[in-house]
Design a protein around this motif. Sequence first.
Motif, mmCIF file in Angstrom:
data_model
loop_
_atom_site.group_PDB
_atom_site.id
_atom_site.type_symbol
_atom_site.label_atom_id
_atom_site.label_comp_id
_atom_site.label_asym_id
_atom_site.label_seq_id
_atom_site.Cartn_x
_atom_site.Cartn_y
_atom_site.Cartn_z
ATOM 1 N N PHE A 219 81.513 51.247 20.852
ATOM 2 C CA PHE A 219 80.136 51.696 20.695
ATOM 3 C C PHE A 219 79.680 52.237 22.050
ATOM 4 C CE2 PHE A 219 79.918 47.254 21.909
ATOM 5 C CZ PHE A 219 78.903 47.198 22.851
ATOM 6 N N GLY A 220 78.786 53.222 21.997
ATOM 7 C CA GLY A 220 78.272 53.804 23.235
ATOM 8 C C GLY A 220 76.879 53.276 23.521
ATOM 9 N N TRP A 221 76.550 53.106 24.800
ATOM 10 C CA TRP A 221 75.235 52.570 25.137
ATOM 11 C C TRP A 221 74.720 53.132 26.461
ATOM 12 C CZ3 TRP A 221 75.010 49.995 29.781
ATOM 13 C CH2 TRP A 221 76.209 49.459 30.287
ATOM 14 N N THR A 222 73.415 53.167 26.560
ATOM 15 C CA THR A 222 72.714 53.479 27.806
ATOM 16 C C THR A 222 71.600 52.461 27.940
ATOM 17 O OG1 THR A 222 73.143 55.842 27.505
ATOM 18 C CG2 THR A 222 71.476 55.221 29.129
ATOM 19 N N ALA A 223 71.513 51.800 29.089
ATOM 20 C CA ALA A 223 70.489 50.775 29.313
ATOM 21 C C ALA A 223 69.624 51.181 30.491
ATOM 22 C CB ALA A 223 71.137 49.420 29.574
ATOM 23 N N VAL A 224 68.332 51.391 30.227
ATOM 24 C CA VAL A 224 67.394 51.824 31.270
ATOM 25 C C VAL A 224 66.523 50.639 31.667
ATOM 26 C CG1 VAL A 224 65.587 53.462 31.894
ATOM 27 C CG2 VAL A 224 67.394 54.151 30.285
ATOM 28 N N THR A 225 66.678 50.195 32.911
ATOM 29 C CA THR A 225 65.846 49.127 33.465
ATOM 30 C C THR A 225 64.680 49.785 34.191
ATOM 31 O OG1 THR A 225 67.755 47.659 33.732
ATOM 32 C CG2 THR A 225 65.771 47.117 34.986
ATOM 33 N N ARG A 226 63.488 49.620 33.650
ATOM 34 C CA ARG A 226 62.304 50.253 34.241
ATOM 35 C C ARG A 226 61.592 49.257 35.144
ATOM 36 N NH1 ARG A 226 59.090 53.255 29.461
ATOM 37 N NH2 ARG A 226 59.076 51.172 28.515
ATOM 38 N N TYR A 227 61.435 49.642 36.406
ATOM 39 C CA TYR A 227 60.886 48.710 37.395
ATOM 40 C C TYR A 227 59.404 48.424 37.173
ATOM 41 C CZ TYR A 227 65.278 49.718 39.832
ATOM 42 O OH TYR A 227 66.611 49.875 40.163
ATOM 43 N N ALA A 228 58.573 49.448 37.104
ATOM 44 C CA ALA A 228 57.134 49.229 36.951
ATOM 45 C C ALA A 228 56.796 48.677 35.573
ATOM 46 C CB ALA A 228 56.375 50.527 37.202
ATOM 47 N N GLU A 229 57.494 49.175 34.546
ATOM 48 C CA GLU A 229 57.230 48.732 33.176
ATOM 49 C C GLU A 229 57.812 47.355 32.885
ATOM 50 O OE1 GLU A 229 56.824 53.044 33.576
ATOM 51 O OE2 GLU A 229 58.428 51.633 34.107
ATOM 52 N N ASP A 230 58.725 46.904 33.740
ATOM 53 C CA ASP A 230 59.287 45.554 33.677
ATOM 54 C C ASP A 230 59.986 45.280 32.341
ATOM 55 O OD1 ASP A 230 59.530 43.824 35.767
ATOM 56 O OD2 ASP A 230 57.942 42.469 35.115
ATOM 57 N N ASP A 231 60.788 46.266 31.886
ATOM 58 C CA ASP A 231 61.545 46.057 30.664
ATOM 59 C C ASP A 231 62.912 46.711 30.771
ATOM 60 O OD1 ASP A 231 61.095 48.781 30.331
ATOM 61 O OD2 ASP A 231 59.748 48.575 28.626
ATOM 62 N N ILE A 232 63.729 46.464 29.758
ATOM 63 C CA ILE A 232 65.044 47.101 29.629
ATOM 64 C C ILE A 232 65.074 47.765 28.256
ATOM 65 C CG2 ILE A 232 67.545 46.777 29.602
ATOM 66 C CD1 ILE A 232 67.016 44.089 31.118
ATOM 67 N N VAL A 233 65.342 49.065 28.237
ATOM 68 C CA VAL A 233 65.421 49.816 26.982
ATOM 69 C C VAL A 233 66.881 50.198 26.765
ATOM 70 C CG1 VAL A 233 64.548 51.747 25.635
ATOM 71 C CG2 VAL A 233 63.090 50.691 27.380
ATOM 72 N N LEU A 234 67.443 49.719 25.670
ATOM 73 C CA LEU A 234 68.859 49.911 25.368
ATOM 74 C C LEU A 234 69.012 50.908 24.214
ATOM 75 C CD1 LEU A 234 71.878 48.958 25.676
ATOM 76 C CD2 LEU A 234 71.337 47.232 23.927
ATOM 77 N N PHE A 235 69.766 51.971 24.442
ATOM 78 C CA PHE A 235 70.076 52.962 23.423
ATOM 79 C C PHE A 235 71.532 52.749 22.986
ATOM 80 C CE2 PHE A 235 66.924 54.689 26.286
ATOM 81 C CZ PHE A 235 65.962 55.222 25.438
ATOM 82 N N VAL A 236 71.758 52.657 21.683
ATOM 83 C CA VAL A 236 73.099 52.386 21.161
ATOM 84 C C VAL A 236 73.459 53.455 20.137
ATOM 85 C CG1 VAL A 236 74.637 50.643 20.202
ATOM 86 C CG2 VAL A 236 72.563 49.926 21.400
ATOM 87 N N LYS A 237 74.716 53.900 20.171
ATOM 88 C CA LYS A 237 75.170 54.964 19.266
ATOM 89 C C LYS A 237 76.597 54.688 18.807
ATOM 90 C CE LYS A 237 77.319 57.720 22.898
ATOM 91 N NZ LYS A 237 77.490 59.041 23.507
ATOM 92 N N ASP A 238 77.024 55.433 17.787
ATOM 93 C CA ASP A 238 78.417 55.443 17.342
ATOM 94 C C ASP A 238 79.102 56.603 18.053
ATOM 95 O OD1 ASP A 238 80.857 55.717 16.073
ATOM 96 O OD2 ASP A 238 80.056 55.478 14.049
ATOM 97 N N PRO A 239 80.005 56.345 19.011
ATOM 98 C CA PRO A 239 80.619 57.425 19.793
ATOM 99 C C PRO A 239 81.552 58.313 18.988
ATOM 100 C CG PRO A 239 81.664 55.337 20.305
ATOM 101 C CD PRO A 239 80.499 55.021 19.429
#
Length: 355
Positions: A219-239
């Motif tokens: 599986f493919g993923w991108t994880a964006v850790t946002r400093y000011a927003e204080d969260d982690i946004v994970l995008f997941v796909k079928d490669p």
Amino acid sequence: MDSWVRIGAGDVSVALDPTIGNIRTFSIAGREILHTAHWVGTDAAQSLEAPVDEHLAGDFFCAPFGASGVADVPPHGWTANSEWTPVLRAQNDDMAVLKLALNSTVFGARITKELRVIAGHSVLYQTHVITGGQGALTFAHHPMLHLLAGGHIGFSAKKAAMTPSSPLEESHRFAYPARGADLSKFPSADGGHVDLHHYPSDTGHEDFITLVEADDAQFGWTAVTRYAEDDIVLFVKDPRVMPLTMMWQSNGGRDYAPWNGRHTGVLGIEDGCCAGLTTLEGASGDNPIAREGVVTTLVLRPDLHTQVRHAIAVVPRPAGWSGVAQVFQSKTGFKLRSEGGNELEVAFDLGFFDL
């Protein structure tokens, strides 16, 4: 706004604009996750030719992706610029589902959209189904985030990162054209290197780059850790369906209307099947991305039924968490491992990708 269709379960809510198929909001406990351009809803939006740009927000499905080079097809295709008809809306305490069908066809293909949210999962599950048609088609998701003070971007294993033959704008950080296998040392415009894992807080540049998934990815993923927003946004796909992740960094590099240098800290994580910014004709033939050993178009057939699955998950950022280094499957979903070795569980329906 009155035409938006809304679903929700638990503390997750989603609103979609069926006039253009755009997910306008995706919120967790009332906090909006995705980006909306500052001109949306203002008179300045009228200067833009395509509805997708006039209402630039959230996430939308592009088919074809980008500028197709085909007459009378708007940027990012009719999927992002024309009406969808809701065909099912079901909701209970545990789950909500919204299904829609694109009113027009795309090169003869019929396209449907399904949004699903599950109580206890801070996740937006999306499925697009492309049926029939003829010819070649590119496609991609187009979710956008805002990073007020920069952040860290983690990726599943990639075998190459590539920029187009020329930059989007005069002000840019990356070298064009360029290719690199080390995402922490990609060639930069000043002759040095830039770390693709780092989204800078300084402004004044516009960049676009295509990342090619490793051959053995489950599986493919991108994880964006946002400093000011204080969260982690994970995008997941079928490669297997979307072998590319395109990253658009819009950080004040456009000084003309309606951008006016104000579109800053925006990051697009655009998973898809295409050849970057290349037109449909270019993606259908020999191109640098296809030479990396991945398909860059979907070849439509009357009997073909293609499912495009994509998910966006959100979790609070633990104290001291600098970025995501690895993502694993767990019994209840995914486990994130930080650069420092700490771990974090993300509730996720693994059956969505048949993992």
